[in-house]
Design a protein around this motif. Structure first.
Motif, short mmCIF file in Angstrom:
data_model
loop_
_atom_site.label_atom_id
_atom_site.label_comp_id
_atom_site.label_asym_id
_atom_site.label_seq_id
_atom_site.Cartn_x
_atom_site.Cartn_y
_atom_site.Cartn_z
N CYS A 133 2.19 5.43 -8.44
CA CYS A 133 1.43 5.46 -7.19
C CYS A 133 0.52 6.68 -7.09
O CYS A 133 0.18 7.12 -5.98
CB CYS A 133 2.38 5.39 -6.01
SG CYS A 133 3.21 3.78 -5.85
N SER A 134 0.13 7.23 -8.20
CA SER A 134 -0.82 8.34 -8.20
C SER A 134 -1.61 8.31 -9.50
O SER A 134 -1.14 7.79 -10.51
CB SER A 134 -0.09 9.68 -8.06
OG SER A 134 0.77 9.91 -9.18
N GLY A 135 -2.82 8.84 -9.46
CA GLY A 135 -3.61 8.92 -10.68
C GLY A 135 -5.10 8.71 -10.46
O GLY A 135 -5.59 8.55 -9.34
N GLY A 146 -13.13 0.90 -16.24
CA GLY A 146 -14.00 2.03 -15.98
C GLY A 146 -13.54 2.80 -14.76
O GLY A 146 -12.64 2.35 -14.03
N THR A 147 -14.16 3.93 -14.51
CA THR A 147 -13.74 4.82 -13.41
C THR A 147 -14.56 4.57 -12.15
O THR A 147 -15.48 3.76 -12.12
CB THR A 147 -13.87 6.29 -13.84
OG1 THR A 147 -15.23 6.55 -14.23
CG2 THR A 147 -12.95 6.59 -15.02
N VAL A 148 -14.19 5.32 -11.11
CA VAL A 148 -14.87 5.24 -9.81
C VAL A 148 -15.45 6.62 -9.51
O VAL A 148 -14.75 7.63 -9.58
CB VAL A 148 -13.89 4.83 -8.70
CG1 VAL A 148 -14.57 4.85 -7.33
CG2 VAL A 148 -13.31 3.45 -8.99
N LYS A 171 -1.75 9.51 0.70
CA LYS A 171 -1.28 10.86 1.00
C LYS A 171 -2.36 11.89 0.71
O LYS A 171 -2.65 12.75 1.52
CB LYS A 171 -0.02 11.18 0.19
CG LYS A 171 1.21 10.40 0.63
CD LYS A 171 2.39 10.64 -0.29
CE LYS A 171 2.86 12.09 -0.27
NZ LYS A 171 4.04 12.29 -1.14
N VAL A 172 -2.97 11.78 -0.48
CA VAL A 172 -3.96 12.78 -0.90
C VAL A 172 -5.09 12.08 -1.65
O VAL A 172 -4.84 11.21 -2.49
CB VAL A 172 -3.34 13.85 -1.82
CG1 VAL A 172 -4.39 14.88 -2.23
CG2 VAL A 172 -2.17 14.55 -1.12
N LEU A 173 -6.34 12.47 -1.34
CA LEU A 173 -7.49 12.06 -2.14
C LEU A 173 -7.75 13.13 -3.18
O LEU A 173 -7.65 14.32 -2.89
CB LEU A 173 -8.73 11.91 -1.26
CG LEU A 173 -8.73 10.78 -0.23
CD1 LEU A 173 -9.89 10.98 0.74
CD2 LEU A 173 -8.87 9.43 -0.92
N THR A 174 -8.10 12.74 -4.40
CA THR A 174 -8.44 13.72 -5.43
C THR A 174 -9.84 13.45 -5.96
O THR A 174 -10.35 12.33 -5.92
CB THR A 174 -7.44 13.70 -6.59
OG1 THR A 174 -7.58 12.49 -7.33
CG2 THR A 174 -6.01 13.83 -6.10
N PHE A 215 -20.10 12.93 -15.97
CA PHE A 215 -18.80 12.99 -16.62
C PHE A 215 -17.80 13.78 -15.78
O PHE A 215 -18.11 14.83 -15.24
CB PHE A 215 -18.96 13.63 -18.01
CG PHE A 215 -17.67 13.90 -18.71
CD1 PHE A 215 -16.91 12.87 -19.21
CD2 PHE A 215 -17.21 15.20 -18.86
CE1 PHE A 215 -15.71 13.12 -19.87
CE2 PHE A 215 -16.03 15.46 -19.52
CZ PHE A 215 -15.28 14.42 -20.02
N ALA A 216 -16.60 13.26 -15.65
CA ALA A 216 -15.45 13.92 -15.02
C ALA A 216 -15.53 13.99 -13.50
O ALA A 216 -14.76 14.72 -12.88
CB ALA A 216 -15.24 15.32 -15.58
N GLU A 217 -16.43 13.25 -12.88
CA GLU A 217 -16.43 13.19 -11.42
C GLU A 217 -15.70 11.92 -10.99
O GLU A 217 -16.27 10.96 -10.49
CB GLU A 217 -17.87 13.22 -10.89
CG GLU A 217 -18.58 14.54 -11.20
CD GLU A 217 -20.00 14.57 -10.69
OE1 GLU A 217 -20.33 15.48 -9.91
OE2 GLU A 217 -20.79 13.69 -11.07
N HIS A 218 -14.38 11.95 -11.21
CA HIS A 218 -13.56 10.76 -11.04
C HIS A 218 -12.81 10.79 -9.71
O HIS A 218 -12.23 11.81 -9.33
CB HIS A 218 -12.53 10.66 -12.16
CG HIS A 218 -13.10 10.73 -13.53
ND1 HIS A 218 -14.19 10.02 -13.92
CD2 HIS A 218 -12.71 11.46 -14.62
CE1 HIS A 218 -14.46 10.27 -15.19
NE2 HIS A 218 -13.57 11.15 -15.63
N ALA A 219 -12.79 9.65 -9.03
CA ALA A 219 -11.99 9.50 -7.82
C ALA A 219 -10.53 9.24 -8.18
O ALA A 219 -10.22 8.55 -9.16
CB ALA A 219 -12.52 8.34 -6.98
N GLY A 220 -9.63 9.78 -7.36
CA GLY A 220 -8.21 9.56 -7.58
C GLY A 220 -7.45 9.54 -6.27
O GLY A 220 -8.00 9.85 -5.21
N VAL A 221 -6.19 9.16 -6.32
CA VAL A 221 -5.35 9.11 -5.12
C VAL A 221 -3.93 9.50 -5.45
O VAL A 221 -3.47 9.38 -6.59
CB VAL A 221 -5.32 7.69 -4.49
CG1 VAL A 221 -6.67 7.30 -3.93
CG2 VAL A 221 -4.80 6.66 -5.46
N ILE A 222 -3.25 9.97 -4.42
CA ILE A 222 -1.80 10.10 -4.45
C ILE A 222 -1.30 9.32 -3.23
O ILE A 222 -1.64 9.63 -2.10
CB ILE A 222 -1.35 11.56 -4.38
CG1 ILE A 222 -1.91 12.36 -5.57
CG2 ILE A 222 0.18 11.65 -4.34
CD1 ILE A 222 -1.64 13.85 -5.48
N CYS A 223 -0.53 8.26 -3.50
CA CYS A 223 -0.03 7.39 -2.43
C CYS A 223 1.44 7.69 -2.17
O CYS A 223 2.13 8.30 -3.00
CB CYS A 223 -0.16 5.92 -2.82
SG CYS A 223 -1.80 5.42 -3.42
#
Length: 329
Positions: A133-135, A146-148, A171-174, A215-223
């Motif tokens: 639930c995170s990544g 592909g990424t977001v 919980k957290v946006l990364t 490059f490396a501007e990737h969206a992520g989450v921690i749920c």
């Protein structure tokens, strides 16, 4: 909502057209019991004639990938209320289930033990996180992951991701390379979800492959899952606590049994239930007693989907907090 007239021999049949489809009680938003919305009311679909052609239409309509498996006989639990569709017959190319041929309204001989379901391929994944639930958020498009882009990535977008993954609340946006950098395709940019979508792929975007990122501007989450076990000997045992209205609270042991406890074990990925505990076996909690007289059928994907009278019981104390011991595998 609208109606269309269909000529059949010498008769005109009034065919209702449902306006929306969803999957409920599955492990994520891409699996579950099929429900359709008509006249403001959600109802189910009978499994008579239900096969991969119909399932494929559902998966495509809700923004999931290919249909992996067809489910029948209320595999995801029995629904309630109206059975809107029966004997659905799709070619497999329709854009929505409502465009397929079917018997509707009360023109069926089904009951809810025959509710149809489907398991679709997930078109989103979380990569290199701490747990499932995170990544880093990755989406599948045209057969390629592909990424977001993290430009304008916000809480509504992250909430859709967490819901789609079956991971509870955001919980957290990364941002950036928090979960590691990767090269390759950036599929989504300027994502703009309202938070109600079942899948990130159905949110508004600039266009597939169009973005403002490098490059490396990737969206992520921690749920975070809405259920946890506290004060046990491991992650898979302890006092049951649920998250509601932003606050953790306990569950009363009134009516608490192995069926209810089994839902908790499955939700947490902890295998089968061994014992359902009552009487604050794992110590008394604090804060609200959120749930009382929990009544699960056993196939719910989360304890918070089980039947209760209402949220919060101010007349209950923590002497009767419920707990569970799961097999851990």
């Amino acid at each position: 909502m609208y109606y269309s007239l269909i000529f059949a021999g010498s008769l005109f049949l009034l065919k209702l057209v449902v306006s929306r489809t969803r999957l409920v009680s599955g492990i994520n938003s891409c699996s579950g019991r099929v429900q359709v919305l008509y006249d403001g009311t959600w109802g189910t679909v009978c499994d008579d004639g239900w096969d991969l052609s119909e399932a494929a239409v559902v998966c495509r309509e809700i923004g999931c990938g290919d249909a992996i498996e067809v489910k029948s006989s209320a595999y995801f639990g029995e629904g309630s209320g109206q059975i809107w569709m029966d004997n659905v017959n799709c070619s497999g190319n329709e854009s929505a289930l409502s465009k397929c041929e079917y018997h509707e309204l009360e023109l069926n001989d089904c009951n809810h033990s025959e509710d149809a379901g489907v398991i679709c391929q997930s078109v989103m994944r979380l990569v290199e996180g701490f747990d499932d639930c995170s990544g880093r958020v990755e989406v599948l498009h045209n057969g390629k992951w592909g990424t977001v882009c993290d430009y304008k990535w916000d809480g509504s977008d992250g909430a859709v991701v967490c819901k789609e993954m079956g991971c509870g609340n955001i919980k957290v946006l990364t941002y950036g390379a928090y979960f590691g950098a990767t090269s390759g395709q950036i599929w989504m940019g300027n994502v703009n979800c309202n938070g109600e979508e079942a899948s990130l792929s159905t949110c508004a975007i600039q266009g597939w492959g169009t973005h403002n990122c490098f490059f490396a501007e990737h969206a992520g989450v921690i749920c975070g899952l809405p259920v946890r076990l506290v004060n046990g000997n491991s992650f898979c045992s302890g006092r049951v606590e649920v998250l509601h209205d932003g606050q953790w609270g306990t569950v009363s042991d009134d009516g608490w049994n192995l069926t209810d406890a089994a839902v908790v074990c499955r939700e947490l990925g902890c295998g089968d239930v061994i014992t359902a505990k009552g009487g604050a076996y794992f110590g008394q909690g604090s804060g609200p007693v959120w749930m009382n007289s929990v009544d699960c059928v056993g196939k719910e994907s989360s304890l918070i989907q089980c039947n209760i009278a209402h949220w919060q019981h101010n007349n209950l104390d923590h002497l009767h907090d419920a707990g569970v011991i799961c097999s851990e595998q």
